[in-house]
Write a protein that holds these residues in place. Structure first.
Motif, mmCIF file in Angstrom:
data_model
loop_
_atom_site.group_PDB
_atom_site.id
_atom_site.type_symbol
_atom_site.label_atom_id
_atom_site.label_comp_id
_atom_site.label_asym_id
_atom_site.label_seq_id
_atom_site.Cartn_x
_atom_site.Cartn_y
_atom_site.Cartn_z
ATOM 1 N N ALA A 165 5.949 24.693 -44.179
ATOM 2 C CA ALA A 165 6.356 23.428 -43.861
ATOM 3 C C ALA A 165 5.827 23.287 -42.131
ATOM 4 N N ASP A 167 5.827 20.051 -40.918
ATOM 5 C CA ASP A 167 6.184 18.447 -40.957
ATOM 6 C C ASP A 167 7.059 18.117 -39.807
ATOM 7 N N SER A 171 11.582 17.321 -40.284
ATOM 8 C CA SER A 171 11.039 17.991 -41.448
ATOM 9 C C SER A 171 11.879 17.832 -42.715
ATOM 10 N N LEU A 288 8.858 27.848 -42.549
ATOM 11 C CA LEU A 288 8.942 26.710 -41.524
ATOM 12 C C LEU A 288 7.938 27.336 -40.294
ATOM 13 N N ALA A 292 8.871 22.028 -37.049
ATOM 14 C CA ALA A 292 9.627 22.007 -38.193
ATOM 15 C C ALA A 292 10.739 23.259 -37.778
#
Length: 402
Positions: A165, A167, A171, A288, A292
């Protein structure tokens, strides 16, 4: 749902996600990247690359191109808005510790562009643009990511052996896993303005990266290849419109450096700054990285750099797992190592920088300034300080984290 795929899923096509994808592909591991935007964003976010980050990017053959497209900064400094130069740090003292003894000012989208060129020529990496991560589940063998097409709202399940992740601060993956993201929000709003004005021609002995201490209003001046960026703290009770009112920004810039005529402000953004670290970076087959996993204030330029360091650390371990040379549990060491850096190095140093720049007690300010002068005047302390602020020391200290 698609058949189970022998690949790694990555959520987010920012610099951290793209670095992770290239690391894995170099080791022969197929990757699918999911990105909400329809293309790579060309925004004015991070612009500082520290020496060890450039060393890491050498593996992809992009550092030389970034240097050509960026601005090599052999020095940076602390200044006082009234007194001028307090201490100038010379990154040349790091020669022998890194292949790149300088900071590079180069907008992060240029790194994304260079990595995208590699990805476009790599049939092991697929990028799904315009696709939003919705939720994620996992079992003992795989991870399933549900994505939504942002144009028509249709949903699809993607399956892979692992998921990274990348993002960002909000997140979806971190939230879906229920991982807490504790920390604090810095009181003031940060206003960033980019201008064509040549501060280096107007302010004597100005380094391309300068942190200006002041009891009333500290400031940061950063030069990029084509612009200067100014960062100022701002009253959080003001609205975005009030903060970015052209006349207000003009007054603040003139107070920083008086000039004839108005400033040409090419871009301005106001944002809240958070200091947060995820409770864990690892949830079985899901990891992560970057924003994130951790957020910090930009004073020191450690956000993007730390995220790239996350990606390289994690992917080097994941390659070992993928090839059967190490158990999945080795990724728990990624969590221990990188969370330690986020908490003990990045968070502490960026908060310390902010405290020093905003200190309003005259005696404390004088003590800070005198200490900085002593550091640059002593070669061993000068080098040790740069080893820490350039993030080299934290990477070496990780080897002692079991």
């Amino acid at each position: 749902m698609k058949a189970y795929e022998h690949r790694v899923l990555i959520v987010g096509a920012g610099p951290v996600g793209l670095v992770a994808a290239c690391c894995l592909s170099q080791a022969g591991i197929p990757v699918t990247i999911v990105e909400t935007s329809r293309d790579l964003p060309r925004d004015l976010r991070a612009s500082t690359f520290h020496p060890p980050t450039l060393d890491m990017l050498d593996r992809f053959g992009v550092t030389g191109t970034l240097v050509e497209r960026g601005l090599v900064c052999p020095t940076w400094q602390f200044r006082d808005r009234q007194e001028g130069v307090i201490a100038t740090f010379d990154l040349g003292v790091l020669a022998g510790e890194t292949r790149h003894p300088y900071r590079l000012q180069c907008e992060q989208w240029k790194l994304s562009e260079e990595l995208r060129k590699l990805i476009d020529a790599d049939d092991q990496i697929e990028i799904r643009y315009g696709a939003k991560a919705v939720t994620v589940t996992q079992d003992e063998a795989r991870v399933t990511l549900t994505i939504e097409n942002i144009e028509d709202g249709s949903r699809e399940d993607l399956s892979g052996q692992y998921l990274i992740a990348c993002d960002g601060a909000h997140s979806v993956v971190r939230k879906a896993l229920g991982i807490s993201f504790d920390g604090l929000t810095i009181p003031e709003i940060f206003l960033s303005m980019s201008t064509t004005f040549r501060f280096d021609e107007a302010i004597g002995d100005l380094a391309p990266i300068a942190y200006l201490t002041d009891p009333t209003e500290w400031a940061v001046l950063l030069r990029t290849p084509s612009l200067w960026r100014v960062l100022l703290p701002t009253d959080p009770s003001q609205t975005d419109e009030e903060i970015k009112d052209p006349d207000v920004m003009e007054r603040r810039l003139q107070a920083l450096c008086q000039k004839d005529g108005r400033y040409d402000v090419v871009h301005a953004t106001a944002y809240r700054v958070h200091q947060r670290v995820a409770a864990t970076y690892v949830a079985n087959r899901i990891f992560l990285a970057g924003d994130a996993a951790h957020l910090n204030n930009p004073l020191g330029g450690m956000g993007m750099n730390g995220g790239i360091h996350d990606a390289v650390n994690l992917c080097d371990k994941l390659v070992e797992v993928w090839n059967g040379r190490a158990p999945l549990e080795i990724t728990e060491r990624y969590d221990r190592q990188r969370r330690k850096v986020a908490i003990e190095t990045v968070q502490e140093q960026s908060l310390r920088n902010r405290k020093m720049m905003a200190e309003n007690d005259p005696a404390a300010r004088a003590a800070y300034h005198d200490e900085l002068r002593r550091i640059v005047g002593d070669h061993a302390r000068h080098k040790a300080y740069l080893m820490r602020s350039s993030m080299i020391q934290s990477l070496r200290d990780l080897e002692n984290v079991a």
